[in-house]
Scaffold this motif. Structure first.
Motif, PDB file in Angstrom:
ATOM      1  N   MET A   1      49.442  14.695  46.855  1.00  0.00           N
ATOM      2  CA  MET A   1      49.795  15.904  47.592  1.00  0.00           C
ATOM      3  C   MET A   1      49.573  17.160  46.741  1.00  0.00           C
ATOM      4  SD  MET A   1      51.001  16.765  50.576  1.00  0.00           S
ATOM      5  CE  MET A   1      51.616  18.212  51.335  1.00  0.00           C
ATOM      6  N   GLU A   2      50.031  17.100  45.513  1.00  0.00           N
ATOM      7  CA  GLU A   2      49.888  18.240  44.624  1.00  0.00           C
ATOM      8  C   GLU A   2      48.441  18.691  44.502  1.00  0.00           C
ATOM      9  OE1 GLU A   2      51.248  18.453  40.449  1.00  0.00           O
ATOM     10  OE2 GLU A   2      53.069  17.606  41.293  1.00  0.00           O
ATOM     11  N   GLU A   3      47.544  17.725  44.319  1.00  0.00           N
ATOM     12  CA  GLU A   3      46.135  18.054  44.109  1.00  0.00           C
ATOM     13  C   GLU A   3      45.580  18.828  45.301  1.00  0.00           C
ATOM     14  OE1 GLU A   3      41.956  15.798  43.259  1.00  0.00           O
ATOM     15  OE2 GLU A   3      43.792  14.860  42.539  1.00  0.00           O
ATOM     16  N   ASN A   4      45.916  18.397  46.506  1.00  0.00           N
ATOM     17  CA  ASN A   4      45.427  19.093  47.699  1.00  0.00           C
ATOM     18  C   ASN A   4      45.959  20.516  47.771  1.00  0.00           C
ATOM     19  OD1 ASN A   4      43.894  16.988  48.567  1.00  0.00           O
ATOM     20  ND2 ASN A   4      45.419  16.185  49.983  1.00  0.00           N
ATOM     21  N   GLU A   5      47.203  20.703  47.365  1.00  0.00           N
ATOM     22  CA  GLU A   5      47.759  22.050  47.382  1.00  0.00           C
ATOM     23  C   GLU A   5      46.992  22.951  46.422  1.00  0.00           C
ATOM     24  OE1 GLU A   5      51.941  21.776  46.630  1.00  0.00           O
ATOM     25  OE2 GLU A   5      52.259  20.561  48.416  1.00  0.00           O
ATOM     26  N   GLU A   6      46.657  22.415  45.257  1.00  0.00           N
ATOM     27  CA  GLU A   6      45.914  23.223  44.296  1.00  0.00           C
ATOM     28  C   GLU A   6      44.507  23.500  44.800  1.00  0.00           C
ATOM     29  OE1 GLU A   6      46.106  22.378  40.200  1.00  0.00           O
ATOM     30  OE2 GLU A   6      48.210  21.831  40.266  1.00  0.00           O
ATOM     31  N   LYS A   7      43.885  22.519  45.419  1.00  0.00           N
ATOM     32  CA  LYS A   7      42.548  22.731  45.979  1.00  0.00           C
ATOM     33  C   LYS A   7      42.607  23.806  47.053  1.00  0.00           C
ATOM     34  CE  LYS A   7      40.243  18.317  45.291  1.00  0.00           C
ATOM     35  NZ  LYS A   7      39.585  17.214  45.960  1.00  0.00           N
ATOM     36  N   ALA A   8      43.578  23.709  47.912  1.00  0.00           N
ATOM     37  CA  ALA A   8      43.712  24.692  48.978  1.00  0.00           C
ATOM     38  C   ALA A   8      43.959  26.076  48.376  1.00  0.00           C
ATOM     39  CB  ALA A   8      44.844  24.316  49.915  1.00  0.00           C
ATOM     40  N   ASP A   9      44.660  26.113  47.259  1.00  0.00           N
ATOM     41  CA  ASP A   9      44.990  27.367  46.609  1.00  0.00           C
ATOM     42  C   ASP A   9      43.729  28.125  46.204  1.00  0.00           C
ATOM     43  OD1 ASP A   9      46.581  28.472  43.626  1.00  0.00           O
ATOM     44  OD2 ASP A   9      46.929  29.178  45.659  1.00  0.00           O
ATOM     45  N   VAL A  10      42.818  27.460  45.495  1.00  0.00           N
ATOM     46  CA  VAL A  10      41.594  28.155  45.079  1.00  0.00           C
ATOM     47  C   VAL A  10      40.688  28.415  46.287  1.00  0.00           C
ATOM     48  CG1 VAL A  10      40.140  26.169  44.438  1.00  0.00           C
ATOM     49  CG2 VAL A  10      39.892  28.312  43.232  1.00  0.00           C
ATOM     50  N   GLN A  11      40.760  27.550  47.271  1.00  0.00           N
ATOM     51  CA  GLN A  11      39.901  27.693  48.447  1.00  0.00           C
ATOM     52  C   GLN A  11      40.211  28.965  49.231  1.00  0.00           C
ATOM     53  OE1 GLN A  11      40.109  24.442  51.243  1.00  0.00           O
ATOM     54  NE2 GLN A  11      38.032  24.800  51.927  1.00  0.00           N
ATOM     55  N   LYS A  12      41.446  29.419  49.168  1.00  0.00           N
ATOM     56  CA  LYS A  12      41.804  30.619  49.937  1.00  0.00           C
ATOM     57  C   LYS A  12      41.068  31.862  49.452  1.00  0.00           C
ATOM     58  CE  LYS A  12      45.979  32.035  47.445  1.00  0.00           C
ATOM     59  NZ  LYS A  12      47.431  32.160  47.516  1.00  0.00           N
ATOM     60  N   TYR A  13      40.474  31.797  48.270  1.00  0.00           N
ATOM     61  CA  TYR A  13      39.716  32.931  47.741  1.00  0.00           C
ATOM     62  C   TYR A  13      38.237  32.875  48.109  1.00  0.00           C
ATOM     63  CZ  TYR A  13      43.898  33.368  44.870  1.00  0.00           C
ATOM     64  OH  TYR A  13      45.185  33.493  44.449  1.00  0.00           O
ATOM     65  N   PHE A  14      37.796  31.752  48.664  1.00  0.00           N
ATOM     66  CA  PHE A  14      36.362  31.548  48.882  1.00  0.00           C
ATOM     67  C   PHE A  14      35.750  32.583  49.820  1.00  0.00           C
ATOM     68  CE2 PHE A  14      36.086  26.725  47.748  1.00  0.00           C
ATOM     69  CZ  PHE A  14      36.505  27.022  46.470  1.00  0.00           C
ATOM     70  N   ASP A  15      36.442  32.921  50.922  1.00  0.00           N
ATOM     71  CA  ASP A  15      35.871  33.878  51.876  1.00  0.00           C
ATOM     72  C   ASP A  15      35.581  35.218  51.198  1.00  0.00           C
ATOM     73  OD1 ASP A  15      35.860  32.081  53.946  1.00  0.00           O
ATOM     74  OD2 ASP A  15      37.709  32.817  54.850  1.00  0.00           O
ATOM     75  N   LYS A  16      36.511  35.666  50.391  1.00  0.00           N
ATOM     76  CA  LYS A  16      36.334  36.951  49.704  1.00  0.00           C
ATOM     77  C   LYS A  16      35.162  36.872  48.726  1.00  0.00           C
ATOM     78  CE  LYS A  16      39.023  40.607  47.564  1.00  0.00           C
ATOM     79  NZ  LYS A  16      38.712  41.578  48.574  1.00  0.00           N
ATOM     80  N   VAL A  17      35.077  35.780  47.974  1.00  0.00           N
ATOM     81  CA  VAL A  17      33.966  35.614  47.029  1.00  0.00           C
ATOM     82  C   VAL A  17      32.639  35.622  47.787  1.00  0.00           C
ATOM     83  CG1 VAL A  17      32.881  34.014  45.401  1.00  0.00           C
ATOM     84  CG2 VAL A  17      35.352  34.395  45.316  1.00  0.00           C
ATOM     85  N   ILE A  18      32.585  34.886  48.897  1.00  0.00           N
ATOM     86  CA  ILE A  18      31.349  34.805  49.682  1.00  0.00           C
ATOM     87  C   ILE A  18      30.969  36.190  50.217  1.00  0.00           C
ATOM     88  CG2 ILE A  18      30.354  33.877  51.821  1.00  0.00           C
ATOM     89  CD1 ILE A  18      32.186  31.327  51.139  1.00  0.00           C
ATOM     90  N   ASN A  19      31.944  36.929  50.714  1.00  0.00           N
ATOM     91  CA  ASN A  19      31.656  38.263  51.243  1.00  0.00           C
ATOM     92  C   ASN A  19      31.107  39.195  50.171  1.00  0.00           C
ATOM     93  OD1 ASN A  19      32.472  37.660  53.831  1.00  0.00           O
ATOM     94  ND2 ASN A  19      34.567  38.348  53.508  1.00  0.00           N
ATOM     95  N   GLU A  20      31.588  39.041  48.947  1.00  0.00           N
ATOM     96  CA  GLU A  20      31.235  39.971  47.881  1.00  0.00           C
ATOM     97  C   GLU A  20      29.981  39.561  47.106  1.00  0.00           C
ATOM     98  OE1 GLU A  20      33.118  42.792  47.024  1.00  0.00           O
ATOM     99  OE2 GLU A  20      34.461  42.429  48.697  1.00  0.00           O
TER     100      GLU A  20
END
Length: 92
Positions: A1-20
């Motif tokens: 469970m922990e690992e998925n939470e951490e993965k989701a954590d960094v993933q929330k920044y992906f849209d902004k990175v892609i836009n920029e």
């Protein structure tokens, strides 16, 4: 469970990175440890820069697991001269 939470954590920044920085998706891929064959494959498989950038980020996250942290992502952005984008991820 922990690992998925951490993965989701960094993933929330992906849209902004892609836009920029999707126009530099291949430079970002290199800084995240992708080799030229990986990059060519992504270029062939994905229709445009946004999709390529997302593919790089997804593959990086899947490959690195818990090591795919915001800090690593920010350093990769700084290394491709995207300091402002890296700093903007702080409060995302």
């Amino acid at each position: 469970m922990e690992e998925n939470e951490e993965k989701a954590d960094v993933q929330k920044y992906f849209d902004k990175v892609i836009n920029e920085v999707s126009h530099k998706w291949d430079d970002l891929a290199r800084k995240l440890g992708f080799n030229e064959n990986n990059i060519k494959g992504i270029k062939t498989d994905q229709p445009d820069q946004d999709h390529r950038c997302r593919e790089v980020l997804d593959r990086w996250r899947n490959r690195e697991g818990r090591k795919a942290t915001l800090q690593v992502l920010k350093q990769a952005l700084i290394n491709i001269d995207e300091q402002a984008t890296a700093e903007s991820l702080e409060g995302a």
